[in-house]
Design an enzyme around this catalytic site. Sequence first.
Site, mmCIF file in Angstrom:
data_model
loop_
_atom_site.group_PDB
_atom_site.id
_atom_site.type_symbol
_atom_site.label_atom_id
_atom_site.label_comp_id
_atom_site.label_asym_id
_atom_site.label_seq_id
_atom_site.Cartn_x
_atom_site.Cartn_y
_atom_site.Cartn_z
ATOM 1 N N LYS A 1 -7.777 -14.857 -25.693
ATOM 2 C CA LYS A 1 -8.395 -16.189 -25.814
ATOM 3 C C LYS A 1 -8.066 -17.021 -24.543
ATOM 4 C CE LYS A 1 -5.520 -18.130 -29.286
ATOM 5 N NZ LYS A 1 -5.464 -18.420 -30.742
ATOM 6 N N ARG B 1 -7.718 -24.487 -42.152
ATOM 7 C CA ARG B 1 -8.368 -24.605 -40.617
ATOM 8 C C ARG B 1 -9.560 -23.347 -40.817
ATOM 9 N NH1 ARG B 1 -5.777 -22.783 -34.997
ATOM 10 N NH2 ARG B 1 -6.677 -20.877 -35.527
ATOM 11 N N HIS C 1 -4.728 -16.194 -41.234
ATOM 12 C CA HIS C 1 -3.882 -16.794 -39.976
ATOM 13 C C HIS C 1 -2.882 -17.709 -40.923
ATOM 14 C CE1 HIS C 1 -2.985 -17.523 -35.863
ATOM 15 N NE2 HIS C 1 -3.636 -18.765 -35.682
ATOM 16 N N ARG D 1 -1.783 -9.300 -34.705
ATOM 17 C CA ARG D 1 -2.671 -10.258 -33.607
ATOM 18 C C ARG D 1 -1.744 -11.033 -32.826
ATOM 19 N NH1 ARG D 1 -5.246 -12.075 -38.001
ATOM 20 N NH2 ARG D 1 -4.455 -14.277 -37.566
ATOM 21 N N TYR E 1 3.348 -43.413 -8.043
ATOM 22 C CA TYR E 1 2.615 -44.259 -8.568
ATOM 23 C C TYR E 1 3.532 -45.210 -9.664
ATOM 24 C CZ TYR E 1 -1.967 -42.591 -7.105
ATOM 25 O OH TYR E 1 -2.979 -42.139 -6.307
ATOM 26 N N CYS F 1 1.271 -37.246 -10.168
ATOM 27 C CA CYS F 1 -0.240 -37.776 -9.816
ATOM 28 C C CYS F 1 -1.451 -36.527 -10.028
ATOM 29 C CB CYS F 1 -0.337 -37.950 -8.431
ATOM 30 S SG CYS F 1 1.012 -39.164 -7.985
ATOM 31 N N MET F 2 -2.552 -36.915 -9.672
ATOM 32 C CA MET F 2 -3.793 -35.749 -9.948
ATOM 33 C C MET F 2 -3.580 -34.543 -9.410
ATOM 34 S SD MET F 2 -7.704 -36.049 -9.618
ATOM 35 C CE MET F 2 -8.215 -37.507 -10.527
ATOM 36 N N ASP F 3 -2.911 -34.541 -7.858
ATOM 37 C CA ASP F 3 -3.023 -33.613 -7.126
ATOM 38 C C ASP F 3 -1.443 -33.292 -6.565
ATOM 39 O OD1 ASP F 3 -5.890 -33.603 -7.124
ATOM 40 O OD2 ASP F 3 -5.422 -35.527 -6.065
HETATM 41 C C1 LIG Z 1 -4.477 -17.905 -31.197
HETATM 42 C C2 LIG Z 1 -4.420 -16.937 -32.337
HETATM 43 C C3 LIG Z 1 -3.608 -16.141 -32.690
HETATM 44 C C4 LIG Z 1 -2.441 -15.482 -31.622
HETATM 45 O O1 LIG Z 1 -1.399 -16.738 -31.728
HETATM 46 P P1 LIG Z 1 -0.014 -16.344 -31.142
HETATM 47 O O2 LIG Z 1 0.823 -17.574 -32.008
HETATM 48 O O3 LIG Z 1 -0.402 -16.708 -29.668
HETATM 49 O O4 LIG Z 1 0.325 -15.142 -31.379
HETATM 50 C C5 LIG Z 1 -3.695 -15.094 -33.754
HETATM 51 N N1 LIG Z 1 -4.776 -15.325 -34.635
HETATM 52 C C6 LIG Z 1 -5.684 -16.522 -34.383
HETATM 53 C C7 LIG Z 1 -6.863 -16.702 -35.693
HETATM 54 C C8 LIG Z 1 -5.513 -17.455 -33.431
HETATM 55 O O5 LIG Z 1 -6.329 -18.396 -33.307
#
Ligand SMILES: *Cc1c(COP(=O)(O)O)cnc(C)c1O
Length: 403
Positions: free
Chosen positions: A60, A158, A190, A246, A292, A339-341
């Site tokens: 992701k 969550r 999770h 995962r 800045y 800064c931004m850049d």
């Molecule tokens: C991002 C995420 C992971 C991976 O987690 P890491 O800590 O990067 O290994 C696994 N499962 C779910 C649902 C996540 O949102």
Amino acid sequence: MDISHPHPALPSVATPSVLPKEGSTVGLSAWADIDLTAISDNVAELGRRAGDADVMAVIKGDAYGHGLVPVAGAALAGGATYLAVAQLSEALAARAAGVSAPILTWLFPPGADLAAAVRADLTVSAGAPWALTEIAAAARATGSAARVHLKADTGLGRGGAWREDLAGMLRDAARLEAEGIVDVEGIFSHFACADLPGHPTVRAQQETFVAVIADAERVGLRPRIRHLANSAATLTNPSAQFDMVRPGISVYGLSPVPDIGGPTHFGLREAMRVTARLINVKDCGPGQGISYGHQYTTKGETRLGLVPLGYADGIPRHAGNVGPMQVGGRHYTVAGRVCMDQMVLDLGADSPAAAGDEVVLIGREAHGEPTAQDWAAAIDTINYEIVTRLGPRVPRRYLGVQQ
Ligand SMILES: *Cc1c(COP(=O)(O)O)cnc(C)c1O
């Protein structure tokens, strides 16, 4: 709703430009080298640590800033059998780019184009009753069974359904499976605190997950892929491995538990290296305020180096006066505000640096270079945020075998 066309508002996945494999970096302000061999090796190491469990590599957030499609290939080459993304748009982008491995997506709103997901042979998460209903509708509309992973909230607080609320979904899923509308291939959850291995919620969530699996079996479901472990659990808690792990951050060679150990400790290595070029080096007298707000003042005669990266590139503005960098083997921190850049380094009076010299922002722990973890520690965040926010103005150059 017309589900035969992709949703016009579905965002495309922003991807930075890519340099050719042996591409020259001459004339570039900055670039990120992504070592695909490191990704493959990290996945292979995670697979060894996971024992009999398979690896679902989480890609992701444009593969945590490393690049969705190249990382997908490298993860599969390292032995991952499944890929996972958050947004449905990311999964569709991977398919459109030719990634054919199984891909799980767990983030889409009501009304999302799930028929496109089914047609693209994606695996969709159902963590609420509406999702199962819409998945079933999409399967009926396309005439193909939808592959589903049911998502339980075992205590993260969550996504996913609480065990009590999952009961009804399990019955519905069993009925839909009997009708050939869905294939409940998996069930997952999770962790909230896997990065604190002794935390009481870890064991409690695991026990709830086992109970949820038993609930599923009681209504006749036989999810073949039960998965719970993120990176932290994969590396610290073998009892959470189930059928598949995962991991995300560890795929990229970053530690999810830096207080326990860095990548080297876990047999991993960082895949991202960010380099910039000084675009100006000039002498400076003492007492000069820098950048800045003049949050830094030179102490004596010195030389200033200008680094052409800023918060528009994902360099955290909070890294003013603390962000670590390396020039010619010497370690520095940002002088004054980001800064931004741009941002500035106080190179010291004796610095031999010249315009065009390389500045290492993110390198390898094992080589004594500044790391994403160092940036994270400097501004009290996590390494995930540092690599993921690296912006599209920084072109990526892929090293190692591209699958
Ligand atoms: C991002 C995420 C992971 C991976 O987690 P890491 O800590 O990067 O290994 C696994 N499962 C779910 C649902 C996540 O949102």
